[in-house]
Design an enzyme around this catalytic site. Sequence first.
Site, PDB file in Angstrom:
ATOM      1  N   HIS A  61       3.418   6.797 -12.471  1.00  0.00           N
ATOM      2  CA  HIS A  61       3.479   7.020 -11.021  1.00  0.00           C
ATOM      3  C   HIS A  61       2.228   7.805 -10.636  1.00  0.00           C
ATOM      4  O   HIS A  61       1.721   8.600 -11.443  1.00  0.00           O
ATOM      5  CB  HIS A  61       4.673   7.896 -10.644  1.00  0.00           C
ATOM      6  CG  HIS A  61       6.011   7.295 -10.935  1.00  0.00           C
ATOM      7  ND1 HIS A  61       6.797   7.717 -11.974  1.00  0.00           N
ATOM      8  CD2 HIS A  61       6.719   6.335 -10.301  1.00  0.00           C
ATOM      9  CE1 HIS A  61       7.929   7.033 -11.974  1.00  0.00           C
ATOM     10  NE2 HIS A  61       7.908   6.181 -10.974  1.00  0.00           N
ATOM     11  N   ASP A  64       2.762  11.491 -11.263  1.00  0.00           N
ATOM     12  CA  ASP A  64       2.977  11.948 -12.647  1.00  0.00           C
ATOM     13  C   ASP A  64       1.695  12.567 -13.195  1.00  0.00           C
ATOM     14  O   ASP A  64       1.739  13.390 -14.115  1.00  0.00           O
ATOM     15  CB  ASP A  64       3.309  10.778 -13.588  1.00  0.00           C
ATOM     16  CG  ASP A  64       4.681  10.170 -13.342  1.00  0.00           C
ATOM     17  OD1 ASP A  64       5.510  10.818 -12.697  1.00  0.00           O
ATOM     18  OD2 ASP A  64       4.896   9.026 -13.806  1.00  0.00           O
TER      19      ASP A  64
HETATM   20  C1  3MF Z   1      14.559   5.034 -11.923  1.00  0.00           C
HETATM   21  C2  3MF Z   1      13.552   4.146 -12.476  1.00  0.00           C
HETATM   22  C3  3MF Z   1      12.142   4.476 -12.100  1.00  0.00           C
HETATM   23  C4  3MF Z   1      11.283   3.258 -11.893  1.00  0.00           C
HETATM   24  C5  3MF Z   1       9.874   3.629 -11.547  1.00  0.00           C
HETATM   25  C6  3MF Z   1       9.086   2.394 -11.212  1.00  0.00           C
HETATM   26  C7  3MF Z   1      11.444   6.611 -12.860  1.00  0.00           C
HETATM   27  O1  3MF Z   1      15.800   4.780 -12.409  1.00  0.00           O
HETATM   28  O2  3MF Z   1      13.863   3.237 -13.209  1.00  0.00           O
HETATM   29  O3  3MF Z   1      11.606   5.274 -13.135  1.00  0.00           O
HETATM   30  O4  3MF Z   1      11.294   2.386 -12.975  1.00  0.00           O
HETATM   31  O5  3MF Z   1       9.844   4.483 -10.454  1.00  0.00           O
HETATM   32  O6  3MF Z   1       7.807   2.592 -11.330  1.00  0.00           O
END
Ligand code: 3MF
Length: 396
Positions: A61, A64
């Site tokens: 992300h 992140d």
């Molecule tokens: C939440 C998710 C996310 C998504 C991500 C996509 C944090 O349950 O699965 O992970 O996969 O945001 O990029």
Amino acid sequence: MKACGGAYSPQTRRKHFISGPQWAAGYRGDALFYAPTRQAIGFEEIIRRYGELGVGYWCTHDSDVIVTEALGKEEQWGVIERIKTALKENGVQCSMISTETFHHAVWATSPASEAPEVREYAKFRLKNMVKLGHELGAQFAVYWPGSLGYYVQGAVEETNTLRWYAEGLNAACQADIEIAQHRGAPTLKHCLEAKPFEPQAEILLPTTDAMLGFINSGLLTHPEMVGVNPEYLHELMWGAAPRAALARALLCGKLWHFDINDGYRLKHDVDIAIGLVNPLDWLNVLVLLRSHGYQGPFNLDFKPPRTTSNSGVWEVSFPTAVDRFITLWEMAGEVISDPVIQEATQALNAGGGAADPHDAEAVTAGYRELLTLHELIAHRLVQILLGLHRGRTYSV
Ligand code: 3MF
Ligand code: MG
Ligand code: MG
């Protein structure tokens, strides 16, 4: 781990399009009721460890790796340079980038908030994510809308909210077209990820099917640029057969990216690593994807459990998840070429041949014996999963 044996080499692992998320390896074991159990680690170490293991792709992300305040500002490019160096030094590629639209307080009313300034900010973040994605060489952008929904009813009007959500995606696709043209590069593949519950009580786009409907709703200016990123557990959570959900996306030509993990039906998002709960179902899922020539990434979107230590994340969690995936993938190949399953499937598809196909009794009688093959195929799949087809038996 040595006693367990059966590990694949990093070279073998790198033959697969397996991606490791920044957030999965960086997860510290914290949640609403949990304090963290692990120390924080940064992207340099995560990329290095993925490279050593043979996970050839990395995804993240925006927030992140870059603090929210720096996103879209000059200072973000310093971080991007450090990421590019780490990727290069470790032979890892960035496959996907995502905009975090769920964690920060600004998203309390979702990226499609009724407040125009939140929506403006969302567009700014989405367009910036596309720019970062191109700079890192990503092929995919993934969108998990997060807080697109509500806890209490009445204030959120669903049709407006979905229109506003589409406007954000449209801005991202438009920015992508311009940036791609400018760089002489292909546009990204934009993939929508659904989750049926969490972090809202009610979710406006809760399933992959809902995402497919949304893509075809007429609200998107570039529906051809938008596909789906189903997550195995997100489909299981609402009670779906994940394989059937994937099949529907395949038929629409929209299965472009896949988050792999495991867990339980009708529970919260436990994000267990692939194959630890439902190995038989996973084998079946991979049979479907192998037989349809799925070429997209398998993204390790699981969370090492709180009971696993910092070193355990790298010594146990990731290598075993990758290796279970590869084993199940190879088994799926065995299933596809298995002579027993092939013969049974051909016999079923040939049918029983009724003298009069307009006579229900005759049709039923002609096909009756063949249908036992359904159970035989199921048994054969379990044999392949347990290695029993290779002559292994147990006795007291
Ligand atoms: C939440 C998710 C996310 C998504 C991500 C996509 C944090 O349950 O699965 O992970 O996969 O945001 O990029
Ligand atoms: Mg996911
Ligand atoms: Mg999840």
